[in-house]
Scaffold this motif. Structure first.
Motif, PDB file in Angstrom:
ATOM      1  N   ILE A 175       0.875  -1.352  -0.026  1.00 22.05           N
ATOM      2  CA  ILE A 175      -0.046   0.014   0.096  1.00 22.05           C
ATOM      3  C   ILE A 175       0.805   1.223   0.158  1.00 22.05           C
ATOM      4  CG2 ILE A 175      -1.863  -1.195   1.199  1.00 22.05           C
ATOM      5  CD1 ILE A 175      -1.111   0.224   3.545  1.00 22.05           C
ATOM      6  N   GLU A 176       2.299   1.168   0.225  1.00 18.73           N
ATOM      7  CA  GLU A 176       2.953   2.386   0.110  1.00 18.73           C
ATOM      8  C   GLU A 176       4.114   1.976  -0.325  1.00 18.73           C
ATOM      9  OE1 GLU A 176       5.100   5.388   3.346  1.00 18.73           O
ATOM     10  OE2 GLU A 176       3.521   3.982   4.137  1.00 18.73           O
ATOM     11  N   LEU A 177       4.733   2.923  -1.444  1.00 18.39           N
ATOM     12  CA  LEU A 177       5.866   2.735  -2.166  1.00 18.39           C
ATOM     13  C   LEU A 177       6.409   3.821  -2.747  1.00 18.39           C
ATOM     14  CD1 LEU A 177       7.722   0.525  -3.917  1.00 18.39           C
ATOM     15  CD2 LEU A 177       6.120   1.069  -6.057  1.00 18.39           C
ATOM     16  N   ASP A 178       7.898   4.011  -2.133  1.00 19.49           N
ATOM     17  CA  ASP A 178       8.427   5.129  -2.397  1.00 19.49           C
ATOM     18  C   ASP A 178       9.734   4.819  -3.041  1.00 19.49           C
ATOM     19  OD1 ASP A 178       9.823   7.670  -2.548  1.00 19.49           O
ATOM     20  OD2 ASP A 178       9.403   8.058  -0.537  1.00 19.49           O
ATOM     21  N   PRO A 201      -2.926  -1.943  -5.459  1.00 23.70           N
ATOM     22  CA  PRO A 201      -3.416  -1.800  -4.248  1.00 23.70           C
ATOM     23  C   PRO A 201      -2.769  -0.410  -3.640  1.00 23.70           C
ATOM     24  CG  PRO A 201      -2.465  -3.718  -3.744  1.00 23.70           C
ATOM     25  CD  PRO A 201      -2.175  -3.503  -5.334  1.00 23.70           C
ATOM     26  N   ILE A 202      -1.715  -0.001  -4.288  1.00 21.35           N
ATOM     27  CA  ILE A 202      -0.772   0.987  -3.625  1.00 21.35           C
ATOM     28  C   ILE A 202      -1.698   2.283  -3.375  1.00 21.35           C
ATOM     29  CG2 ILE A 202       0.997   2.659  -4.041  1.00 21.35           C
ATOM     30  CD1 ILE A 202       2.543   0.251  -5.411  1.00 21.35           C
ATOM     31  N   GLN A 203      -1.628   2.735  -2.157  1.00 18.04           N
ATOM     32  CA  GLN A 203      -2.255   4.113  -1.761  1.00 18.04           C
ATOM     33  C   GLN A 203      -1.465   5.436  -1.851  1.00 18.04           C
ATOM     34  OE1 GLN A 203      -4.436   3.273   1.742  1.00 18.04           O
ATOM     35  NE2 GLN A 203      -5.208   1.240   1.233  1.00 18.04           N
ATOM     36  N   TYR A 204      -0.003   5.208  -1.418  1.00 12.78           N
ATOM     37  CA  TYR A 204       1.003   6.196  -1.532  1.00 12.78           C
ATOM     38  C   TYR A 204       2.232   5.950  -2.383  1.00 12.78           C
ATOM     39  CZ  TYR A 204       4.919   8.838   0.466  1.00 12.78           C
ATOM     40  OH  TYR A 204       6.089   9.568   0.598  1.00 12.78           O
ATOM     41  N   LEU A 205       2.389   6.781  -3.179  1.00 12.54           N
ATOM     42  CA  LEU A 205       3.391   6.510  -4.142  1.00 12.54           C
ATOM     43  C   LEU A 205       4.187   7.681  -4.152  1.00 12.54           C
ATOM     44  CD1 LEU A 205       4.582   4.996  -6.497  1.00 12.54           C
ATOM     45  CD2 LEU A 205       3.067   6.358  -8.075  1.00 12.54           C
ATOM     46  N   GLY A 206       5.387   7.518  -3.870  1.00 10.11           N
ATOM     47  CA  GLY A 206       6.660   8.594  -3.615  1.00 10.11           C
ATOM     48  C   GLY A 206       7.531   8.621  -5.042  1.00 10.11           C
ATOM     49  N   LEU A 207       7.278   9.796  -5.781  1.00 13.07           N
ATOM     50  CA  LEU A 207       8.378   9.976  -6.841  1.00 13.07           C
ATOM     51  C   LEU A 207       8.865  11.354  -7.161  1.00 13.07           C
ATOM     52  CD1 LEU A 207       5.761   8.683  -9.633  1.00 13.07           C
ATOM     53  CD2 LEU A 207       8.141   7.729  -9.162  1.00 13.07           C
ATOM     54  N   ALA A 208       9.576  11.779  -5.886  1.00 13.18           N
ATOM     55  CA  ALA A 208      10.112  12.777  -5.681  1.00 13.18           C
ATOM     56  C   ALA A 208      11.501  12.862  -6.368  1.00 13.18           C
ATOM     57  CB  ALA A 208      10.236  13.390  -4.385  1.00 13.18           C
ATOM     58  N   ASN A 228      -6.584   5.199 -12.304  1.00 15.96           N
ATOM     59  CA  ASN A 228      -6.206   4.495 -11.173  1.00 15.96           C
ATOM     60  C   ASN A 228      -7.193   5.019 -10.130  1.00 15.96           C
ATOM     61  OD1 ASN A 228      -4.580   4.572  -8.289  1.00 15.96           O
ATOM     62  ND2 ASN A 228      -3.510   3.260  -9.564  1.00 15.96           N
ATOM     63  N   THR A 229      -7.768   4.338  -9.339  1.00 15.42           N
ATOM     64  CA  THR A 229      -8.753   4.342  -8.307  1.00 15.42           C
ATOM     65  C   THR A 229      -8.180   4.210  -6.852  1.00 15.42           C
ATOM     66  OG1 THR A 229      -9.474   2.338  -8.529  1.00 15.42           O
ATOM     67  CG2 THR A 229     -10.427   3.933 -10.049  1.00 15.42           C
ATOM     68  N   ASN A 230      -6.903   3.699  -6.799  1.00 15.48           N
ATOM     69  CA  ASN A 230      -6.278   3.704  -5.372  1.00 15.48           C
ATOM     70  C   ASN A 230      -5.383   4.412  -4.579  1.00 15.48           C
ATOM     71  OD1 ASN A 230      -7.864   0.834  -4.944  1.00 15.48           O
ATOM     72  ND2 ASN A 230      -6.332  -0.151  -6.447  1.00 15.48           N
ATOM     73  N   ILE A 231      -4.549   4.998  -5.631  1.00 14.13           N
ATOM     74  CA  ILE A 231      -3.613   6.071  -5.164  1.00 14.13           C
ATOM     75  C   ILE A 231      -4.232   7.378  -4.758  1.00 14.13           C
ATOM     76  CG2 ILE A 231      -1.516   7.355  -5.634  1.00 14.13           C
ATOM     77  CD1 ILE A 231      -0.747   5.357  -7.682  1.00 14.13           C
ATOM     78  N   THR A 232      -3.938   7.646  -3.318  1.00 13.64           N
ATOM     79  CA  THR A 232      -4.683   8.695  -2.595  1.00 13.64           C
ATOM     80  C   THR A 232      -3.501   9.752  -2.422  1.00 13.64           C
ATOM     81  OG1 THR A 232      -4.197   7.788  -0.310  1.00 13.64           O
ATOM     82  CG2 THR A 232      -6.259   7.239  -1.493  1.00 13.64           C
ATOM     83  N   HIS A 233      -2.447   9.567  -2.237  1.00 12.16           N
ATOM     84  CA  HIS A 233      -1.278  10.327  -2.006  1.00 12.16           C
ATOM     85  C   HIS A 233       0.074  10.259  -2.862  1.00 12.16           C
ATOM     86  CE1 HIS A 233       1.471  12.396   1.447  1.00 12.16           C
ATOM     87  NE2 HIS A 233       1.565  13.075   0.406  1.00 12.16           N
ATOM     88  N   MET A 234       0.439  11.309  -3.360  1.00 12.18           N
ATOM     89  CA  MET A 234       1.281  11.225  -4.419  1.00 12.18           C
ATOM     90  C   MET A 234       2.443  12.332  -4.077  1.00 12.18           C
ATOM     91  SD  MET A 234       0.501  10.848  -8.634  1.00 12.18           S
ATOM     92  CE  MET A 234       0.030  12.221  -8.665  1.00 12.18           C
ATOM     93  N   LEU A 235       3.605  11.861  -4.026  1.00 12.09           N
ATOM     94  CA  LEU A 235       4.715  12.972  -3.656  1.00 12.09           C
ATOM     95  C   LEU A 235       5.411  13.196  -4.785  1.00 12.09           C
ATOM     96  CD1 LEU A 235       5.936  14.082  -1.025  1.00 12.09           C
ATOM     97  CD2 LEU A 235       7.577  11.976  -1.184  1.00 12.09           C
ATOM     98  N   LEU A 236       5.568  14.240  -5.288  1.00 12.65           N
ATOM     99  CA  LEU A 236       6.308  14.806  -6.763  1.00 12.65           C
ATOM    100  C   LEU A 236       7.109  15.868  -6.572  1.00 12.65           C
ATOM    101  CD1 LEU A 236       3.184  14.575  -9.259  1.00 12.65           C
ATOM    102  CD2 LEU A 236       4.961  12.784  -8.694  1.00 12.65           C
ATOM    103  N   ASP A 237       7.503  16.214  -5.426  1.00 10.79           N
ATOM    104  CA  ASP A 237       8.219  17.226  -4.945  1.00 10.79           C
ATOM    105  C   ASP A 237       9.716  17.213  -5.820  1.00 10.79           C
ATOM    106  OD1 ASP A 237       6.693  18.020  -2.826  1.00 10.79           O
ATOM    107  OD2 ASP A 237       7.731  16.639  -1.316  1.00 10.79           O
TER     108      ASP A 237
END
Length: 315
Positions: A175-178, A201-208, A228-237
């Protein structure tokens, strides 16, 4: 900026918590001579980290309640990860969190990480920010994740009822992948997009902090996020999206209905890019987006206020 939820660099989570904050001698109690020779080849006992890895091996053999492993900013290498992976696979512990942020893992590490994912479907959080896996390593990781997801979908099709006793447990529960800060280019981002398009099923995806100069990669990725209907938080800094890249993101936001939070700090976003975000927030009346972080961009206070005002309407 947030990269996973763990900050203590050498924690080993168990039913209680063992903190390996100091190097200490350890009797490995190896199973056989071959294993002993293999580990002695990989581990130089003169290194504090390597001694701690030896400690971890011992704990993993003796305890079946290890649920999180935090080795953040420890100097972890591909060779040590190979040894650790074998111990984790043999362990009876149901590992849920592995934090390997800010280490020295290269593309070669992807092979062992995929093996671990296949052996431990209990894994829910995999944090790899700030390594050097590059396009090759991330592409291999995405391929392995895709294979696991395909297996789940195939198994689901074969089941006549989701409640039958023969219904197998899922192979992928992440559910969390960075994977940010791994020198990813457009080539690697395409592989991420292909996986995201499968709706894992990933909800958090880190791509900074990527090295993506072409907008083609971002176009493919944001297109995948439209369905995509599962990812709720995306990190794109810190991706230097600029106004053009932000327009591609905003186009996705017009239709996406899963995202609740996006981090866009330090992306060289100006008023034109912000205007595209404002338009998307106005257009998508079914959006659940409630937070967009835009620190260190080229925006005036009024623009920020307008975006925050629109976001509050989604609460």
């Amino acid at each position: 900026m947030r990269h996973g939820g763990h900050v203590s660099p050498y924690d080993l989570g168990m039913s209680g918590r063992v903190e390996l904050l100091e190097s200490r001698a350890c009797d490995l109690k190896l199973k056989d001579k071959d294993q002993e020779e293999h580990i002695e080849e990989k581990i130089d006992k003169g290194s504090a980290l390597q001694t701690q890895i030896a400690d971890l091996l011992a704990v993993l053999r003796e305890c079946d309640e290890v649920d999180q492993l935090v080795l953040r900013n420890t100097g972890m290498t591909d060779e040590l990860l190979e040894v650790l992976t074998k111990a984790l696979i043999e362990s009876q512990s149901e590992i849920e969190t592995i934090n390997l942020n800010l280490n020295n893992l290269s593309s070669a590490a992807a092979h062992d990480i995929v093996l671990l994912l296949k052996a431990k479907p209990s894994l829910k959080r995999l944090l790899l920010f700030g390594n050097e896996m590059g396009d090759e390593g991330i592409t291999e990781l995405m391929s392995g994740l895709s294979d696991l997801l395909k297996r789940d979908k195939d198994n689901s099709k074969m089941q006549t009822s989701p409640t039958t006793e023969n219904n197998p447990s899922k192979s992928l529960n992440l559910i969390e992948l960075d994977i940010g800060g791994n020198k990813l280019t457009s080539k690697g981002l395409w592989s991420v997009a292909s996986f995201v398009r499968m709706n894992p099923p990933i909800q958090y995806l880190g791509l900074a902090q990527n090295n993506i100069e072409s907008l083609e990669g971002w176009m493919e990725f944001f297109d995948s996020m439209k369905i995509n209907t599962n990812i709720t938080h995306m990190l794109l800094d810190e991706n230097n999206l600029g106004d053009e890249g932000t327009r591609l993101l905003a186009d996705m936001l017009k239709v996406n209905q899963s995202l609740t939070k996006i981090d866009l700090d330090s992306n060289n976003i100006g008023e034109d890019g912000a205007a595209a975000i404002i338009e998307s927030l106005t257009t998508n009346t079914h959006s659940f987006l409630v937070q967009v972080s835009l620190d260190e961009n080229r925006l005036c206070a009024d623009t920020r206020d307008k975006i925050n005002e629109l976001l509050t309407q989604n609460f």
